[in-house]
Each structure stands twice: as structure tokens, then as C-alpha cells.
Enzyme design. Structure first.
Site, PDB file in Angstrom:
ATOM      1  N   TYR A 125       0.816  -1.216   0.000  1.00  0.00           N
ATOM      2  CA  TYR A 125       0.000   0.000   0.000  1.00  0.00           C
ATOM      3  C   TYR A 125       0.847   1.262   0.000  1.00  0.00           C
ATOM      4  O   TYR A 125       0.313   2.369  -0.013  1.00  0.00           O
ATOM      5  CB  TYR A 125      -0.960   0.018   1.197  1.00  0.00           C
ATOM      6  CG  TYR A 125      -2.060  -0.997   1.043  1.00  0.00           C
ATOM      7  CD1 TYR A 125      -1.742  -2.348   0.880  1.00  0.00           C
ATOM      8  CD2 TYR A 125      -3.389  -0.635   1.046  1.00  0.00           C
ATOM      9  CE1 TYR A 125      -2.738  -3.292   0.732  1.00  0.00           C
ATOM     10  CE2 TYR A 125      -4.387  -1.577   0.898  1.00  0.00           C
ATOM     11  CZ  TYR A 125      -4.052  -2.905   0.745  1.00  0.00           C
ATOM     12  OH  TYR A 125      -5.041  -3.846   0.599  1.00  0.00           O
ATOM     13  N   LYS A 172       3.809 -14.406   5.696  1.00  0.00           N
ATOM     14  CA  LYS A 172       4.196 -15.394   4.681  1.00  0.00           C
ATOM     15  C   LYS A 172       5.729 -15.387   4.642  1.00  0.00           C
ATOM     16  O   LYS A 172       6.349 -15.170   3.598  1.00  0.00           O
ATOM     17  CB  LYS A 172       3.578 -14.961   3.342  1.00  0.00           C
ATOM     18  CG  LYS A 172       3.746 -15.940   2.203  1.00  0.00           C
ATOM     19  CD  LYS A 172       2.790 -17.116   2.254  1.00  0.00           C
ATOM     20  CE  LYS A 172       3.058 -18.069   1.114  1.00  0.00           C
ATOM     21  NZ  LYS A 172       2.313 -19.324   1.240  1.00  0.00           N
ATOM     22  N   ASP A 205      -1.526 -18.360   4.655  1.00  0.00           N
ATOM     23  CA  ASP A 205      -2.489 -19.122   3.844  1.00  0.00           C
ATOM     24  C   ASP A 205      -3.266 -20.132   4.678  1.00  0.00           C
ATOM     25  O   ASP A 205      -4.497 -20.134   4.682  1.00  0.00           O
ATOM     26  CB  ASP A 205      -1.817 -19.775   2.625  1.00  0.00           C
ATOM     27  CG  ASP A 205      -0.448 -20.356   2.926  1.00  0.00           C
ATOM     28  OD1 ASP A 205      -0.099 -20.471   4.113  1.00  0.00           O
ATOM     29  OD2 ASP A 205       0.278 -20.708   1.975  1.00  0.00           O
TER      30      ASP A 205
END
Ligand code: NAD
Length: 478
Positions: A125, A172, A205
Site C-alpha cells: 500500500y 508469509k 495461507d
């Protein structure tokens, strides 16, 4: 009395803001309202930011901002006012409580009660994007130590204040070892300061899958900006409805409170919209400005109204709901319940609520920084990596050798696979020999040679070690 800035926004915004203000004022909120205009009208008048300079002055002076959803017109280079506000005002923490209201609002997860604390300023972002070759565009993922420390500390302090038992970190970092790796590392460091709160880390995930399947095992979740954005909509939706959730955006000086849904233009002006999301935002605001008794009164009255089956169309369900009402009637029903508490849903108790005051970030001493090499990114429209290696080897200097070429991160030279698909965007890694470090002048020499050989270098990235630890990713397959 606290002066707050209010923006009624677009679409259903004005209706749900009127309803929200009516409820909190009836509950005794000691607020003075400064109204500003933001959104569609301002955009269409030619201001691409959707907000006038004078409005910024008011927001910065009052510091507390209650904002209804706005419509960002399509096309025309209009900037998202939400993202701009969060970043300009340093609102680093986005907090979204996602609770189910079983059996009164339909949900597959009757005992869900979690809070997502999302980093709000960094990550993809940062919006730093570049097209570099015909085929490749890049978006930079920017993660900073202050950004990680501030949000992780906020999550633990929030857990402490609201008697939450566990903070879960989602990253992640098995793939993004540097960026997500830093977030995870900072989480582990700060978790040690809160031994009374359980902590755990999940890869995003499987963590997200688990959250969608068994959200009741989570309590507070802290995560990076993009993951938090996606995850918090999922959490709000599976709790019952995105129309029921509010969020706070907190910075060191200013704060902004809102509903998580948008301006639902198709429902505008029909007295149909559910004001609950914005009302939940207002409850977070009242807690933040220390008006905890009013916040508690509003929240318990709201829970009682939901429990009474007085529902707007979006959550109305034959059988469980008793009365379908419009925006205004819903607000009046909450007001009528202001001194009541729910009997089946758990009443809230905000006795410990108030603004979290966190220590300011202190910069650590600089590490020892060694330049070990440089990646030259090259726009090259042929396909054989061995040919590119031959060309790039001509750039080599004494003690500075081409060590690897990758394409989209995968090593294609030396010893690449002929099956690997290659684009026109190549990373050529030059490393200095073991005995010496690279110098900036040598990078300039490499670039000068590349220009002379007509190689199209589109960017360089320096390879550093910090305190002796290499701080860059290897090629996949290296
Ligand atoms: P949306 O959240 O406005 O609507 C999604 C769906 O939910 C629609 O079916 C809508 O009718 C329903 N809905 C949303 N809020 C509701 C409420 N309070 N009561 C009843 N039903 C409700 O999302 P969208 O349609 O993708 O976006 C519409 C506009 O809102 C766009 O211009 C978008 O840019 C903007 N938006 C603004 C914000 C914000 O200001 N914070 C956030 C998201 C989207």
C-alpha cells in the site's frame, strides 16, 4: 466535551451518520461536532484528493475524525481518500473487531469473537509502482522496523487492555524471508515483553483457511497491511455481515473511525441502510476518547436491539427477526433500549477502556553496513540466458564477477532449466570477491560499461550485509 470532525460522506453515508449521531448524543456523548465535506462532490469539483485543504486543517486540529463511507468516482486519477488520510495522519493501526451475534444474525460461526489488528501504512500500500520493461511492472513491498514494532506493540497492548488471552501473528515469511521475516521477528521480540498473553505465529495461507473454518480459536490477530485488508473483510462477513462491523484507525496523534463497508449507492436515500457499522465505529471512538460509560451504554442497547429481532433488511431473516425497520426506526429502537442490557448476547463492560498510550518508537543504533554486490536489472528481449551472461560478463571488473542471473526471481544462469519461462526482465547479480567489499564507484563503472555496450539497465539494487548478515534474497533455486 471533545470536539470531533464529522464527514457525512456519500451514498448511504448521510443517513447512517445522522442515525449514529442521534444514538450517541441520546446516550450522553459529550461531543461537539465540526462538519466537513469530503468525497464525491469534492472529487467531481476537480480536487483529485477528495478533500479541501481547509478540511485537513480541521481534521488536524480536532484530531478525532468520524467518517461515513464515500464514493470514489471511477477513472480520472482520483486518489482513495481513505488511504491518503491513513498515511498523511500516520494512522498506523487499523482495528476491526469481528463478532458473531448468534442466534440473532445468521452465521456459520456462533461463537466467533476476534479482533484483527492490521498495519495500515506500509506494505504494497506504499503504492510505489513502476513499469520497467514491455512485459514487467513492479510494486514495492515496503516494510520498516518502526512500522512492525508499532503495530505489534499495539496488538499486545490492545489484548492487555481488553482482557484478550492470545495474539496470533500471520505472515508469509517462508517466502518473503526479509520483509515478512522482519514482521515475524519483531513479533517474537515484543511477545516476550507480554508473558501473560499467549502468542503464536501462522503462515497466512493456512491461517486464513483456519480463520474461515474455525474462527473461534483466534482472539487477536496482528498482520501486515494487504493480508489484514483481505482477512478483515472475510472475518466481518463470516461473523454475519460486513454491514455490522466498524473499525478504528489509530495514530500517535490523530484517529479516524468508520464503518468497514462502502457507500452502497444503490441503497442511498431510501431509509434502508443499516447504520450498525458506523455505530460500531462510533463506539470505538467513544472508548478511544475516554467516554467509556457512553460507549458501553450504546453497545449494550445496540446488542439488545439486535437480540429483540429489530433488524434492517440486510440482516432480516424470517423466523429469527421480529420486525423489519428502516435506518431511522432502527436508531430510535436503539435509543429506546439505552438503559437496557442484552439477556442472551453477552453485555459488554468497557471499565478498562481508554486511549492506548504507547511509547514513541526509539531508533536503534545503526548496524555495520557492508556492500557485498549489486543487482543490475536489465530489459532484454531475447530468450537465451547464456547469451545474456556472455554480454554481462563483459562488464566484470577486477574482483567483481557476474554470479547469477534470475528471471522473475528464479535462477536461469548458471545451470538454469530450459523449461523455465523467461520474460524481458532480468536480474544480473554482481558480487565482489571474498577478500574485498564493493564500492559505489565500482557500481558506476559497471553502469558505464553497460551503457557503452548498449545494455538497457532499468534499475540497480545494492546488496548489503548488516552486522555481517547478508540482507537480500538468494535466487530461487540458487
Ligand atoms: P459497499 O460496501 O458499498 O456495498 C457492498 C454491498 O453491501 C451492497 O450490496 C450494499 O448494498 C451492501 N451494504 C453495504 N453497506 C450496507 C449497509 N450499511 N446497510 C445495508 N446494506 C449495505 O461496496 P461497493 O459496492 O463495492 O462500493 C460502493 C462505493 O463505496 C464505491 O465507490 C467504493 O469506492 C466505496 N467504498 C468506500 C469505503 C469507505 O469510504 N470506507 C469502503 C469501501 C468502498
Amino acid at each position: 466535551m471533545t470536539k470531533i470532525t464529522v464527514a457525512k460522506g456519500d451514498g448511504i453515508g448521510p443517513e447512517i451518520m445522522d442515525a449514529t449521531l442521534k444514538v450517541i448524543l441520546a446516550a450522553g456523548a459529550k461531543i461537539e461536532i465540526d462538519e466537513i465535506e469530503v468525497g464525491e462532490k469534492v472529487y467531481l469539483a476537480g480536487n483529485t484528493a477528495g478533500i479541501a485543504k481547509e478540511s485537513w486543517d480541521i481534521i488536524r486540529k480536532n484530531k478525532v475524525f468520524l467518517k461515513a463511507p464515500i464514493t470514489t468516482p471511477q477513472g480520472g486519477g482520483y486518489k482513495s481518500l481513505n488511504v491518503t488520510t491513513r498515511k498523511f495522519l500516520g494512522l498506523y493501526s487499523n482495528v476491526r473487531p469481528c463478532t458473531s451475534f448468534h442466534p440473532f444474525v445468521k452465521t456459520k460461526h456462533p461463537v466467533m469473537d476476534l479482533v484483527i489488528v492490521r498495519e495500515n501504512e506500509e506494505d504494497l500500500y506504499a503504492g510505489i509502482e513502476h513499469q520497467q520493461t514491455d512485459e514487467v511492472i513492479q510494486c514495492l513491498k515496503v516494510i520498516s522496523r518502526p512500522g512492525c514494532e508499532k503495530i505489534v506493540r499495539y496488538a499486545f497492548e490492545y489484548a492487555k487492555q481488553y482482557d484478550r488471552k492470545k495474539v496470533t501473528c500471520f505472515t508469509k515469511d517462508n517466502i518473503m524471508k526479509q520483509t515478512d521475516g522482519l514482521f515475524h521477528q519483531v513479533f517474537d521480540e515484543i511477545a516476550k515483553e507480554y508473558p501473560e498473553i499467549e502468542n503464536e505465529h501462522w503462515i497466512i495461507d493456512i491461517g486464513a483457511a483456519k480463520m474461515a473454518d474455525t474462527p473461534e480459536i483466534f482472539d487477536v490477530i496482528v498482520t501486515l497491511n494487504l493480508y489484514g485488508d483481505v482477512l478483515s473483510d472475510v472475518a466481518a462477513q463470516i461473523a454475519g455481515s460486513v454491514g455490522l462491523a466498524g473499525s478504528s484507525n489509530i495514530g500517535e496523534e490523530c484517529s479516524m473511525f468508520e464503518a468497514i463497508h462502502g457507500s452502497a449507492p444503490r441503497r442511498a436515500g431510501q431509509n434502508m441502510a443499516n447504520p450498525s457499522g458506523l455505530l460500531q465505529g462510533a463506539v470505538l471512538m467513544l472508548n478511544h476518547i475516554g467516554q467509556t460509560e457512553v460507549a458501553e451504554k450504546v453497545q449494550n442497547a445496540w446488542l439488545k436491539t439486535i437480540e429483540d429481532g429489530i433488524h434492517t433488511y440486510d440482516i432480516f431473516k424470517e423466523g429469527t427477526s421480529k420486525q423489519k425497520v428502516g435506518t431511522k426506526e432502527f436508531a430510535d429502537a436503539v435509543i429506546a433500549n439505552l438503559d437496557k442490557k442484552p439477556s442472551i448476547l453477552k453485555p459488554v463492560n468497557y471499565a478498562k477502556g481508554s486511549a492506548l498510550v504507547l511509547p514513541k518508537y526509539k531508533r536503534k543504533p545503526n548496524a555495520k553496513k557492508d556492500l557485498l554486490g549489486v543487482d543490475l536489472f536489465v530489459h532484454w528481449s531475447e530468450s537465451n540466458p547464456d547469451e545474456l551472461a556472455e554480454k554481462m560478463k563483459k562488464l566484470e571488473l577486477s574482483g567483481v564477477k557476474l554470479s547469477m542471473i534470475t528471471n522473475r526471481g528464479i535462477k536461469v544462469w548458471p545451470e538454469g532449466f530450459s523449461e523455465t519461462f523467461c520474460t524481458d526482465h532480468w536480474r544480473c547479480r554482481f558480487k565482489s570477491s571474498e577478500e574485498k567489499l564493493l564500492t559505489k564507484s565500482e557500481i558506476i563503472e559497471l553502469l558505464t560499461k553497460a551503457v557503452n555496450l548498449n545494455m538497457d539497465v532499468i534499475k540497480t539494487e545494492n546488496l548489503y550485509a548488516f552486522d555481517g548478515k547478508p540482507a537480500f534474497s538468494l535466487g530461487q533455486g540458487q
